[in-house]
Design a protein around this motif. Structure first.
Motif, PDB file in Angstrom:
ATOM      1  N   ALA A  27      76.860  -9.934 -14.799  1.00 52.59           N
ATOM      2  CA  ALA A  27      78.137 -10.375 -15.360  1.00 52.59           C
ATOM      3  C   ALA A  27      78.946 -11.168 -14.334  1.00 52.59           C
ATOM      4  O   ALA A  27      79.617 -12.155 -14.681  1.00 52.59           O
ATOM      5  CB  ALA A  27      78.936  -9.168 -15.844  1.00 52.59           C
ATOM      6  N   ALA A  28      78.869 -10.748 -13.078  1.00 52.05           N
ATOM      7  CA  ALA A  28      79.629 -11.433 -12.032  1.00 52.05           C
ATOM      8  C   ALA A  28      79.006 -12.764 -11.638  1.00 52.05           C
ATOM      9  O   ALA A  28      79.690 -13.626 -11.056  1.00 52.05           O
ATOM     10  CB  ALA A  28      79.756 -10.527 -10.807  1.00 52.05           C
ATOM     11  N   HIS A  29      77.733 -12.962 -11.923  1.00 48.40           N
ATOM     12  CA  HIS A  29      77.026 -14.185 -11.530  1.00 48.40           C
ATOM     13  C   HIS A  29      76.340 -14.830 -12.733  1.00 48.40           C
ATOM     14  O   HIS A  29      75.234 -15.366 -12.615  1.00 48.40           O
ATOM     15  CB  HIS A  29      75.991 -13.883 -10.444  1.00 48.40           C
ATOM     16  N   ALA A  30      76.960 -14.758 -13.892  1.00 48.17           N
ATOM     17  CA  ALA A  30      76.321 -15.204 -15.133  1.00 48.17           C
ATOM     18  C   ALA A  30      75.928 -16.671 -15.082  1.00 48.17           C
ATOM     19  O   ALA A  30      74.807 -17.042 -15.485  1.00 48.17           O
ATOM     20  CB  ALA A  30      77.243 -14.945 -16.324  1.00 48.17           C
ATOM     21  N   ARG A  31      76.828 -17.513 -14.618  1.00 45.15           N
ATOM     22  CA  ARG A  31      76.523 -18.946 -14.633  1.00 45.15           C
ATOM     23  C   ARG A  31      75.349 -19.303 -13.723  1.00 45.15           C
ATOM     24  O   ARG A  31      74.424 -20.009 -14.159  1.00 45.15           O
ATOM     25  CB  ARG A  31      77.772 -19.754 -14.251  1.00 45.15           C
ATOM     26  N   PRO A  32      75.314 -18.840 -12.461  1.00 44.66           N
ATOM     27  CA  PRO A  32      74.139 -19.127 -11.626  1.00 44.66           C
ATOM     28  C   PRO A  32      72.842 -18.571 -12.211  1.00 44.66           C
ATOM     29  O   PRO A  32      71.773 -19.185 -12.062  1.00 44.66           O
ATOM     30  CB  PRO A  32      74.478 -18.461 -10.286  1.00 44.66           C
ATOM     31  N   VAL A  33      72.920 -17.408 -12.865  1.00 41.15           N
ATOM     32  CA  VAL A  33      71.723 -16.823 -13.471  1.00 41.15           C
ATOM     33  C   VAL A  33      71.172 -17.748 -14.551  1.00 41.15           C
ATOM     34  O   VAL A  33      69.968 -18.031 -14.615  1.00 41.15           O
ATOM     35  CB  VAL A  33      72.026 -15.426 -14.055  1.00 41.15           C
ATOM     36  N   VAL A  34      72.047 -18.256 -15.406  1.00 41.39           N
ATOM     37  CA  VAL A  34      71.606 -19.143 -16.491  1.00 41.39           C
ATOM     38  C   VAL A  34      71.047 -20.441 -15.925  1.00 41.39           C
ATOM     39  O   VAL A  34      69.983 -20.922 -16.363  1.00 41.39           O
ATOM     40  CB  VAL A  34      72.767 -19.427 -17.457  1.00 41.39           C
ATOM     41  N   ILE A  35      71.733 -21.018 -14.950  1.00 49.04           N
ATOM     42  CA  ILE A  35      71.259 -22.270 -14.354  1.00 49.04           C
ATOM     43  C   ILE A  35      69.890 -22.060 -13.699  1.00 49.04           C
ATOM     44  O   ILE A  35      68.971 -22.883 -13.833  1.00 49.04           O
ATOM     45  CB  ILE A  35      72.282 -22.801 -13.318  1.00 49.04           C
ATOM     46  N   GLY A  36      69.744 -20.934 -12.980  1.00 50.62           N
ATOM     47  CA  GLY A  36      68.464 -20.642 -12.350  1.00 50.62           C
ATOM     48  C   GLY A  36      67.340 -20.539 -13.375  1.00 50.62           C
ATOM     49  O   GLY A  36      66.237 -21.057 -13.155  1.00 50.62           O
ATOM     50  N   TRP A  37      67.623 -19.903 -14.513  1.00 47.25           N
ATOM     51  CA  TRP A  37      66.598 -19.779 -15.554  1.00 47.25           C
ATOM     52  C   TRP A  37      66.273 -21.131 -16.176  1.00 47.25           C
ATOM     53  O   TRP A  37      65.110 -21.408 -16.494  1.00 47.25           O
ATOM     54  CB  TRP A  37      67.055 -18.801 -16.640  1.00 47.25           C
ATOM     55  N   LEU A  38      67.250 -21.981 -16.361  1.00 52.21           N
ATOM     56  CA  LEU A  38      66.981 -23.302 -16.929  1.00 52.21           C
ATOM     57  C   LEU A  38      66.052 -24.099 -16.017  1.00 52.21           C
ATOM     58  O   LEU A  38      65.153 -24.810 -16.490  1.00 52.21           O
ATOM     59  CB  LEU A  38      68.296 -24.054 -17.163  1.00 52.21           C
ATOM     60  N   VAL A  39      66.269 -23.977 -14.710  1.00 53.77           N
ATOM     61  CA  VAL A  39      65.387 -24.656 -13.755  1.00 53.77           C
ATOM     62  C   VAL A  39      63.967 -24.087 -13.848  1.00 53.77           C
ATOM     63  O   VAL A  39      62.980 -24.829 -13.861  1.00 53.77           O
ATOM     64  CB  VAL A  39      65.934 -24.506 -12.317  1.00 53.77           C
ATOM     65  N   LEU A  40      63.865 -22.756 -13.933  1.00 52.58           N
ATOM     66  CA  LEU A  40      62.554 -22.122 -14.039  1.00 52.58           C
ATOM     67  C   LEU A  40      61.842 -22.506 -15.330  1.00 52.58           C
ATOM     68  O   LEU A  40      60.618 -22.719 -15.338  1.00 52.58           O
ATOM     69  CB  LEU A  40      62.698 -20.599 -13.960  1.00 52.58           C
ATOM     70  N   ILE A  41      62.589 -22.616 -16.427  1.00 51.86           N
ATOM     71  CA  ILE A  41      61.985 -23.005 -17.704  1.00 51.86           C
ATOM     72  C   ILE A  41      61.383 -24.402 -17.600  1.00 51.86           C
ATOM     73  O   ILE A  41      60.236 -24.644 -17.986  1.00 51.86           O
ATOM     74  CB  ILE A  41      63.029 -22.948 -18.839  1.00 51.86           C
ATOM     75  N   ALA A  42      62.185 -25.336 -17.071  1.00 50.67           N
ATOM     76  CA  ALA A  42      61.702 -26.711 -16.929  1.00 50.67           C
ATOM     77  C   ALA A  42      60.493 -26.777 -16.004  1.00 50.67           C
ATOM     78  O   ALA A  42      59.500 -27.463 -16.292  1.00 50.67           O
ATOM     79  CB  ALA A  42      62.831 -27.601 -16.403  1.00 50.67           C
ATOM     80  N   ALA A  43      60.553 -26.033 -14.915  1.00 50.56           N
ATOM     81  CA  ALA A  43      59.438 -26.043 -13.954  1.00 50.56           C
ATOM     82  C   ALA A  43      58.177 -25.439 -14.582  1.00 50.56           C
ATOM     83  O   ALA A  43      57.069 -25.948 -14.383  1.00 50.56           O
ATOM     84  CB  ALA A  43      59.828 -25.271 -12.697  1.00 50.56           C
ATOM     85  N   GLY A  44      58.345 -24.368 -15.342  1.00 46.28           N
ATOM     86  CA  GLY A  44      57.194 -23.718 -15.981  1.00 46.28           C
ATOM     87  C   GLY A  44      56.476 -24.648 -16.931  1.00 46.28           C
ATOM     88  O   GLY A  44      55.240 -24.768 -16.895  1.00 46.28           O
ATOM     89  N   PHE A  45      57.235 -25.335 -17.784  1.00 42.95           N
ATOM     90  CA  PHE A  45      56.615 -26.272 -18.720  1.00 42.95           C
ATOM     91  C   PHE A  45      55.982 -27.450 -17.979  1.00 42.95           C
ATOM     92  O   PHE A  45      54.888 -27.909 -18.325  1.00 42.95           O
ATOM     93  CB  PHE A  45      57.647 -26.782 -19.729  1.00 42.95           C
ATOM     94  N   ALA A  46      56.675 -27.948 -16.943  1.00 40.94           N
ATOM     95  CA  ALA A  46      56.156 -29.103 -16.205  1.00 40.94           C
ATOM     96  C   ALA A  46      54.833 -28.770 -15.529  1.00 40.94           C
ATOM     97  O   ALA A  46      53.866 -29.540 -15.591  1.00 40.94           O
ATOM     98  CB  ALA A  46      57.183 -29.558 -15.170  1.00 40.94           C
ATOM     99  N   VAL A  47      54.770 -27.606 -14.904  1.00 40.26           N
ATOM    100  CA  VAL A  47      53.538 -27.209 -14.204  1.00 40.26           C
ATOM    101  C   VAL A  47      52.419 -26.955 -15.218  1.00 40.26           C
ATOM    102  O   VAL A  47      51.283 -27.429 -15.054  1.00 40.26           O
ATOM    103  CB  VAL A  47      53.796 -25.947 -13.354  1.00 40.26           C
ATOM    104  N   ALA A  48      52.720 -26.195 -16.284  1.00 36.84           N
ATOM    105  CA  ALA A  48      51.674 -25.798 -17.234  1.00 36.84           C
ATOM    106  C   ALA A  48      51.120 -26.971 -18.019  1.00 36.84           C
ATOM    107  O   ALA A  48      49.940 -26.982 -18.382  1.00 36.84           O
ATOM    108  CB  ALA A  48      52.219 -24.741 -18.189  1.00 36.84           C
ATOM    109  N   LEU A  49      51.956 -27.971 -18.300  1.00 40.75           N
ATOM    110  CA  LEU A  49      51.537 -29.095 -19.133  1.00 40.75           C
ATOM    111  C   LEU A  49      51.161 -30.328 -18.325  1.00 40.75           C
ATOM    112  O   LEU A  49      50.987 -31.410 -18.879  1.00 40.75           O
ATOM    113  CB  LEU A  49      52.639 -29.434 -20.139  1.00 40.75           C
ATOM    114  N   GLY A  50      51.046 -30.172 -17.003  1.00 40.95           N
ATOM    115  CA  GLY A  50      50.578 -31.274 -16.161  1.00 40.95           C
ATOM    116  C   GLY A  50      51.628 -32.330 -15.889  1.00 40.95           C
ATOM    117  O   GLY A  50      51.291 -33.455 -15.528  1.00 40.95           O
TER     118      GLY A  50
END
Length: 737
Positions: free
Chosen positions: A23-46
């Motif tokens: 709750a105290a770090h909600a915004r950084p948590v969401v931003i971090g996950w968005l970066v991980l989501i993009a990276a996951g798709f980029a790596v998996a799909l070449g």
């Protein structure tokens, strides 16, 4: 130990402290996950210039160590593997025309000039000419006057995929010219590698279709369930994060294990379903906690401290439920590791990693989104929900006639499970694709018109003198299931083969009977029995050898986990019994549909005469985990209320009222997810999707809504019984409120 004493003695629980941190770090948590989501798709799909996951998938065939695989290895070493062949079939040709013969022979010469092509043959280049016995198998139906013939091209089996792709392009150019110059009215071509490529492609297409159906429909349902787009969007975004993590984890496992194409859909559908389930639970509990804190005050009046308190409470309560649920699903999947089957182990490891991703999403991304959208989540009101409603009335009704409910529901589940007793396992090849698919049509036409080229259904591979093998083969025609025997074939390294034809696809009763006979009454020389039916038998034996260990480990771990949660030995045993009934019913209906061929038109499939051999394993593992998922959802509420001093009757009625909507909504969403994949064209995925739809629907309705409250009503206080030593153990190590 109640929550007040625990906090006074030991501070806040770990999950509550974690919730406050999020709750105290909600915004950084969401931003971090968005970066991980993009990276996951980029790596998996070449997308980063590296090989994509789909470039690294293995064949559509699932193999196990055993006689069949050992014999195939001997065949491959002796140059008898048919995997690197590419075959052209033509019809409407005047095979007696000298111009046709010249064009066919010239085509073979040009094919042999292609790099990595080791052989090329058609009936016009055999030593004794097209009228010879050696040429007949290459004519349609063995008849030179039929107007059809085959040209078989073999590539170097040591070629890389890139080399063979380049060579295939050159070969196809020659074959195109041959079709034109022979005047063929129709033609088709294919091979095993092309079939595998099509299956891999179909996995990708079905996955995209399934996600394309599941995500928007799930979102629409959640809009209705939550009464708003924002609340519905949080679990869907979590599901997208989970799919990204699933694909990235599968890519990693592809470097450690040969990963079958169908594993991608199996694992991504689990990721999608679990994240939606957990997201639904967390968002619902967050809103409930916020309403309790606000007690009717406007949502706009919610303070940051109240949002933080609600987040901490949500993860302390719903978060604990998610952790227990994730552990039960992970345990059921980890049980598959006991089986010595590479595909099953790959699905197990990847599935467990996906459960970890889904857990991380539910404990961080979803609550962080709730924090950022807290006030909008409550814009429809902050009144505390009533403790009476549809599900409490259902529980009261069940409690009035518990024995009737137990008898009727149990009898129905047993009737639905009855077809399991006749279940047959199979291992389809081209039959995985729908009828009319070019690759499937090619293999069907090859088997019908050129049975010798298509290959025998059962082959005995031997290392023995040719004369001895021929003598034995001459007496083998009377074996069960044999329709004909091809001439004995001599390969490199002193390997001799005896090809048996059974007249079925290689997985039918005739082939199975022949394999049983050949293994029970073996030839008097070193030999291996090879074929699809032999592979099925090896698969069954591999499962039978290790299944007791897998089942024992899963049952023991589940009993321990539920004991730690409930303090009872009765509730865990009862949960296991009901899961067996539920899974048996879902498998029984699946057998009735796919093995017996019911609902073929509705579901758009053609029965292969059995279930794909991995389906029962995966359905039991996934279905068991998901069934325990809903059991934990319900029990966590009942246990929470019971620990607060409610009677068993009150705890069940109120627990069902507070969790029933979540369970049925989660089940509906999971059904949508699996139904999306059942809408695909690949038979194994269709079977998997339908079986899990049935497992979830049966469990969430007949079992959780009827059988659980009925049995708890009958048992009363006995639900919570445990021997004195275990009660003392639970008091020390149990995980309670």
């Amino acid at each position: 130990m109640d929550a007040t004493r625990r906090r006074a003695g030991h501070g806040r629980p770990a999950l509550e402290r974690w919730g406050r941190f999020v709750a105290a770090h909600a915004r950084p948590v969401v931003i971090g996950w968005l970066v991980l989501i993009a990276a996951g798709f980029a790596v998996a799909l070449g997308g980063l210039g590296t090989p994509s996951l789909f470039d690294r998938l293995d064949t559509g065939e699932i193999v196990v160590d055993g006689e069949n695989q050992a014999g195939r290895a001997v065949l491959s070493e002796a140059g008898g593997s048919g995997f690197s062949t590419h075959t052209l079939l033509v019809e409407g040709v005047d095979t007696g025309d000298p111009a046709v013969a010249r064009a066919a022979a010239a085509g073979v010469r040009d094919l042999l000039a292609v790099d990595t092509v080791t052989s090329a043959v058609n009936p016009f280049v055999v030593p004794d000419g097209p009228s010879s016995a050696a040429a007949r198998p290459m004519f349609l139906h063995g008849d030179p006057g039929s107007g059809g013939f085959a040209t078989v091209v073999t590539f170097d089996p040591d070629d890389t995929a890139e080399q063979e792709d380049a060579a295939t392009a050159e070969v196809d150019a020659v074959l195109d010219r041959m079709v034109r110059e022979t005047g063929a009215s129709s033609s088709e071509r294919g091979g095993l590698r092309g079939l595998v490529d099509r299956i891999v492609h179909q996995v990708k297409v079905d996955g995209q279709r399934g996600e394309g159906i599941a995500l928007p429909v799930s979102f629409a349902v959640m809009v209705v369930v939550f009464g708003g787009f924002l609340a519905a969007g949080f679990p869907v975004l979590g599901a997208i994060a989970s799919i990204s993590g699933a694909l990235a984890s599968l890519l990693g496992f592809s470097y450690l294990l040969d990963l079958d194409a169908t594993a991608v859909n199996v694992v991504t559908v689990l990721a999608l379903g679990l994240c939606i389930d957990y997201g639904l639970l967390v968002v619902s509990r967050f809103r409930e906690e916020m309403r309790t804190l606000l007690a009717g005050r406007p949502a706009a009046d919610a303070t940051a401290a109240e949002v933080t308190e609600a987040t901490g409470r949500t993860l302390d309560r719903a978060g604990r439920t998610v952790v227990f649920s994730a552990l039960t699903v992970a345990i059921s999947l980890a049980g598959l590791l006991f089986l010595d089957i590479d595909f099953v182990r790959a699905v197990s490891l990847a599935g467990v990693s996906v459960v970890v991703v889904a857990l991380a999403v539910a404990l961080s991304l979803v609550p962080a989104l709730c924090v950022l959208g807290a006030r909008r989540l409550l814009r429809r009101g902050t009144e505390v929900a009533s403790d009476t409603g549809l599900f409490s009335r259902l529980a009261e009704g069940v409690h009035r006639l518990p024995w009737v409910v137990i008898g009727v529901v149990s009898a129905l589940l047993l009737v639905l499970a009855a077809p399991v007793s006749g279940m047959l396992l199979t291992a389809s090849g081209a039959e995985l694709l729908p009828k009319g698919t070019p690759e499937r049509t090619f293999f069907e036409d090859l088997a019908d018109g050129y049975p010798t080229l298509a290959g025998a259904q059962v082959v005995v591979v031997a290392r023995a003198p040719q004369a001895e093998v021929r003598s034995w083969a001459a007496d083998a025609a009377g074996r069960p299931g044999v329709s004909s025997i091809d001439p004995v074939r001599v390969l490199d390294g002193g390997v001799v083969t005896v090809p048996f034809h059974t007249g079925d696809s290689g997985t039918g009763e005739a082939s199975r009977a022949l394999v049983d006979s050949l293994r029970a009454d073996r030839p008097p020389f070193d030999s291996w029995v090879v074929g699809q039916a032999s592979g099925i038998l090896d698969f069954r034996q591999a499962v039978a050898e290790r299944a007791p260990w897998a089942v024992g480990a899963v049952v023991l771990a589940t009993l321990v986990l539920l004991f730690l949660m409930t303090g009872s030995v009765v509730v865990p045993v009862k949960a296991l019994v009901m899961n067996v009934l539920s899974l048996g019913a879902s498998l029984g209906v699946t057998v009735w549909i796919f093995q017996e061929g019911h609902l073929e038109s509705l579901l758009r499939f053609t029965s292969a005469g059995g279930l794909e051999n991995t389906i029962p394993l995966l359905v039991v593992a996934f279905g068991f985990g998901l069934s325990m998922d809903y059991e934990v959802f319900l029990l966590s509420r009942i246990v929470e209320l019971h620990e607060q001093g409610r009677s068993t009757h009150e705890a069940v009625v109120l627990g069902l009222q507070r969790s029933g909507r979540i369970i049925t909504s989660a089940a509906l969403l999971m059904v949508i997810v699996f139904a999306g994949f059942a809408a695909g064209d690949l038979l194994i995925m269709k079977q998997m999707g339908v079986a899990l739809v049935l497992a979830i629907a049966i469990d969430a309705t007949l079992v959780r809504m009827l059988l659980v409250p009925a049995t708890m009503a009958v048992l009363g206080r006995a639900n919570w019984w445990a021997p004195a030593p275990l009660r003392r153990l639970h008091a020390r190590v149990g995980i309670t409120e």
